[in-house]
Enzyme design. Structure first.
Site, mmCIF file in Angstrom:
data_model
loop_
_atom_site.group_PDB
_atom_site.id
_atom_site.type_symbol
_atom_site.label_atom_id
_atom_site.label_comp_id
_atom_site.label_asym_id
_atom_site.label_seq_id
_atom_site.Cartn_x
_atom_site.Cartn_y
_atom_site.Cartn_z
ATOM 1 N N CYS A 1 -61.943 26.569 27.389
ATOM 2 C CA CYS A 1 -61.971 25.270 26.009
ATOM 3 C C CYS A 1 -62.361 26.229 24.963
ATOM 4 C CB CYS A 1 -63.601 24.935 26.341
ATOM 5 S SG CYS A 1 -63.795 23.257 27.854
ATOM 6 N N HIS A 2 -63.200 27.078 25.138
ATOM 7 C CA HIS A 2 -63.147 27.865 23.493
ATOM 8 C C HIS A 2 -62.035 29.363 23.941
ATOM 9 C CE1 HIS A 2 -65.406 24.373 23.061
ATOM 10 N NE2 HIS A 2 -64.337 24.483 21.745
#
Length: 119
Positions: free
Chosen positions: A75-76
């Site tokens: 995701c990040h």
């Protein structure tokens, strides 16, 4: 009990005969989570803890990247070492741990933190 991805029970002796220390092993074993990672230590022996792959940043599921030798959050981009410690943010806390008990050649995952965090 710890189960392989195909749903078969994992025996401790067989696992230790075929794995290398330092490479987390994907297993199933807790009803409320899909997977966790067993840790194989030098010896070889199974660590008394497993790593829950839930990123401490926003709760995405991290995966072990063998090439990079890290857990990577899709995701990040947070990264964690083989013991679940943060090596690159935005996450600030290590991955959660659960207790592992090995008894009579069976591996059991217990949904509670180990008495002592080995990190």
């Amino acid at each position: 009990m710890a189960l392989a991805e195909d749903g078969k029970q994992i025996e401790a002796n067989a696992l230790l005969a075929t794995t290398k220390p330092g490479i987390p092993i994907l297993v199933k074993g807790l009803p409320d989570r899909s997977v966790d990672y067993l840790i194989i230590q030098d010896g070889p022996q199974i660590a008394e803890y497993a790593i829950s792959p839930i990123c401490t940043h926003l709760g995405c599921t991290v995966e072990w990247d063998l090439e990079k030798n890290h857990f990577i959050c899709p995701c990040h981009g947070s990264q964690y070492d083989s013991q679940g410690r943060v090596v690159r943010g935005p996450a600030k806390r290590s991955l959660p741990l659960i207790t592992v008990v090995v008894k009579q050649n069976q591996i059991r995952l217990v949904d509670r933190k180990p008495a002592v965090d080995p990190r």
